[in-house]
Structures are given as C-alpha cells and as structure tokens.
Design an enzyme around this catalytic site. Structure first.
Site, PDB file in Angstrom:
ATOM      1  N   TYR A 254       1.916  10.356  11.878  1.00  0.00           N
ATOM      2  CA  TYR A 254       1.501   9.587  12.361  1.00  0.00           C
ATOM      3  C   TYR A 254       0.848   8.401  11.372  1.00  0.00           C
ATOM      4  O   TYR A 254      -0.230   7.690  11.598  1.00  0.00           O
ATOM      5  CB  TYR A 254       1.158   9.599  14.191  1.00  0.00           C
ATOM      6  N   ALA A 255       1.191   9.306  10.275  1.00  0.00           N
ATOM      7  CA  ALA A 255      -0.153   8.855   9.390  1.00  0.00           C
ATOM      8  C   ALA A 255       0.792   9.514   7.764  1.00  0.00           C
ATOM      9  O   ALA A 255       1.545  10.345   8.137  1.00  0.00           O
ATOM     10  CB  ALA A 255      -0.985   8.709   9.250  1.00  0.00           C
ATOM     11  N   LEU A 256       0.105   8.847   6.950  1.00  0.00           N
ATOM     12  CA  LEU A 256       0.776   9.577   5.655  1.00  0.00           C
ATOM     13  C   LEU A 256      -0.244   9.820   4.675  1.00  0.00           C
ATOM     14  O   LEU A 256      -1.854   9.705   5.084  1.00  0.00           O
ATOM     15  CB  LEU A 256       1.354   8.213   5.068  1.00  0.00           C
TER      16      LEU A 256
ATOM     17  N   SER B  18      -0.513   5.705   1.310  1.00  0.00           N
ATOM     18  CA  SER B  18      -0.723   4.284   2.237  1.00  0.00           C
ATOM     19  C   SER B  18      -0.957   3.148   1.321  1.00  0.00           C
ATOM     20  O   SER B  18      -1.599   3.543   0.604  1.00  0.00           O
ATOM     21  CB  SER B  18      -1.830   5.016   2.970  1.00  0.00           C
TER      22      SER B  18
ATOM     23  N   HIS C 130      -2.543   1.554   3.381  1.00  0.00           N
ATOM     24  CA  HIS C 130      -3.493   0.994   3.616  1.00  0.00           C
ATOM     25  C   HIS C 130      -5.126   0.999   2.380  1.00  0.00           C
ATOM     26  O   HIS C 130      -6.149   0.829   1.921  1.00  0.00           O
ATOM     27  CB  HIS C 130      -3.799   1.735   4.322  1.00  0.00           C
TER      28      HIS C 130
ATOM     29  N   ASP D 229      -4.176  -3.269   9.614  1.00  0.00           N
ATOM     30  CA  ASP D 229      -2.816  -3.022  11.120  1.00  0.00           C
ATOM     31  C   ASP D 229      -3.425  -4.315  12.033  1.00  0.00           C
ATOM     32  O   ASP D 229      -4.298  -4.281  12.455  1.00  0.00           O
ATOM     33  CB  ASP D 229      -3.094  -1.608  11.571  1.00  0.00           C
TER      34      ASP D 229
ATOM     35  N   GLU E  72       6.931  -0.805  12.704  1.00  0.00           N
ATOM     36  CA  GLU E  72       5.855  -0.662  13.171  1.00  0.00           C
ATOM     37  C   GLU E  72       5.214  -2.278  12.913  1.00  0.00           C
ATOM     38  O   GLU E  72       4.783  -3.061  12.131  1.00  0.00           O
ATOM     39  CB  GLU E  72       4.865  -0.308  11.338  1.00  0.00           C
TER      40      GLU E  72
ATOM     41  N   HIS F  39       2.512  -3.606  11.480  1.00  0.00           N
ATOM     42  CA  HIS F  39       1.395  -3.664   9.908  1.00  0.00           C
ATOM     43  C   HIS F  39       1.789  -4.251   9.270  1.00  0.00           C
ATOM     44  O   HIS F  39       3.198  -4.978   9.107  1.00  0.00           O
ATOM     45  CB  HIS F  39       1.713  -1.488   9.615  1.00  0.00           C
TER      46      HIS F  39
END
Length: 288
Positions: free
Chosen positions: A147-149, A154, A156, A163, A206, A209
C-alpha cells in the site's frame, strides 16, 4: 499506495524555471511532434550555461521509482499546510488538516480544477500531497509494501505529486477521475501510474495519483502514450525534438551530464531546465 483511502472516497460534506510560458489548452488544440534536429534551425542564437552535477537532481522532470530514489537536492522545501493557507484552496476540498503542497503546485492544481468546473465537474478532494521522509516511513510501517513505498522512493517526497479524489465516487468511476484522465495533460499534469503501464512503472494502477511535469512535456506524453520512464528514455534517444501546440512551438533537448560542464541555451528569451534524476538535463525553450 494508500488504497485504504481511495477505494470508495465518498465524503459529501468534507469538508515551467525560467520564463517558459505555459499554454492552457482547449479541446480543439492540435499537437504536431517533430523528432531529431529540425528544431535547431528555429532556435535563436545560443550561449553557454555552466551546469554542475547537482542539476541532475532538480526540476519538474525528475524520475522517482524503485531504481531512482529521491536525491537530497530534490526534496520539496517550500510546501505549506493548506489548511493554514486557505487562499490556496480554490475549487477543491482537503481530506484533512495535514495536507501540504507548495503554493505553486496548489495554484496549478486550482487552475485545472477551475477548467473542470467549467465542464460541470467540481467535486475534487486532495487526499495527500507532499510527505517528508518521516511521514512516508510512518505510512510504510503502517500499511506495508502493498500500500505504500519506503521513504525516498515515493514521488510524494518530491512535492510534485498529489493524490486526488472525488467526493462522489471512487476515482476510476467518478466524473472527476474521468475528466482528469482526459484533460490533465493540458495543464501540465500526468496520470503517473496508468492501468496499461504497470510493467513500465512497477506500480499498480492508481487513478488518483497525478504528477506535475509541465507543458509541453505532458503533451508529448499524451500524444505518444508514454509513462514518465518512457518519455525520459525517448528524450535521451532522440536528443532533440520540437512540439507545436496550436501556434506555440517548443524545443526540447536532452544533454548528458557527467560532472561540471556547459550546455547551449538561448542567448535571448526564456528556457526551463530540469534534471532527470538519472544522467542528464532537459532544456525546454519556447520559440514562439
């Protein structure tokens, strides 16, 4: 990433650097792409610009993925808490009071949202923006690799991604998601992880994103159906291209950088400079 937020976001009451002018496009715009060195003839006289190796890690075209982490030079340092700067929150809502974006990115997003509203699409909500390493590590620890990096890998952490959700439906079904998929490139944004590019990006689809790369790059990517990885490889291969968007002509040139060096840039007029976070820099010049 953060699929737990986006599966069904139904929150009815929830609440380019250096003189290249961005071109706001409409549905009738035509795009013509020329590869190779034809553009050089159209360029104005050139001068030499000194470039140090760190320029590879600065700009709007930085590639961040599992093979190319965020360099310390690349991190966003000007992000602000949008709940404390409501003058930047125009036409969209915030998931919570912790959302951070740079003022420039918030304004670019607001311009795009304004265009969507003119098309009758107006239920946008920002679910996440800039995250520092601590926040990214916390998310990764809580949600895991599915679910995440991890921090540093990332987009982000760059401050160039956000997002985006809809208060009406999940983004792959919402009018907001469909409008962005069709029109975001006109405002310099790209859908970073498309459904048909998972083998290229290494990330599952995604629909929420979006990443800012700026015009004319988003237009080339739209015309060629490129993910960012493919676009940067394309520029490295072609070395120089021109793109005409209606009456606006842009020249895009790639230069490899192995240390301090000089590259040609227009002696007069504006240009934008961006590294690719790999091995070179891209110079973008608006010819007319």
């Amino acid at each position: 990433m953060k699929k737990w937020v986006f599966c069904f976001v139904i929150l009815v009451s929830l609440l380019f650097g250096y003189g290249v002018r961005e071109t706001k496009l409409n549905a009738d715009n035509e795009i013509q792409l020329n590869e190779g060195k034809q553009a050089q003839e159209a360029s104005s006289s050139m001068s030499e610009l000194h470039i140090d190796a760190d320029q590879i890690y600065k700009g709007d075209l930085l590639l961040v993925n599992k093979d190319h982490p965020v360099h310390p030079e690349s991190e966003e340092t000007g992000a602000v808490n949008l709940s404390e700067h409501l003058e930047l929150v125009n036409g969209f809502r915030l998931l919570d009071n912790e959302i951070e974006l740079s003022p420039s990115l918030a304004r670019k997003f607001a311009d795009m949202v304004k265009a969507a509203k003119n098309d009758g699409v107006s239920h946008f909500i920002v679910n996440s923006g800039y995250r520092n390493h601590e926040e990214q590590n916390q998310l990764y620890a809580e949600k895991g690799a599915d679910y995440a990096l991890p921090a540093g890998y990332s987009e982000h952490n760059l401050g160039l991604s956000l997002d985006i959700g809809s208060t009406q439906a999940e983004m792959s079904q919402a009018l907001e998601g469909k409008w962005l998929k069709k029109n975001a490139w006109r405002y310099g944004f790209i859908l970073r992880y498309p459904e048909d590019k998972t083998a290229v990006t290494g990330i599952e689809f995604e629909p929420w994103h979006f990443r800012y790369v700026g015009l004319p790059h988003s237009a080339v990517m739209e015309k060629k159906n490129f993910a960012l990885e493919e676009y940067l490889d394309y520029l490295k291969d072609k070395k120089q291209i021109t793109i005409t968007i209606d009456d606006e002509i842009y020249e895009i040139s790639y230069y490899p950088i192995t240390g301090d060096t000089t590259i040609p840039v227009p002696a007069k007029g504006g240009y934008e400079l961006s590294g690719n976070n790999k091995d070179g820099v891209i110079v973008t010049t608006q010819i007319k």
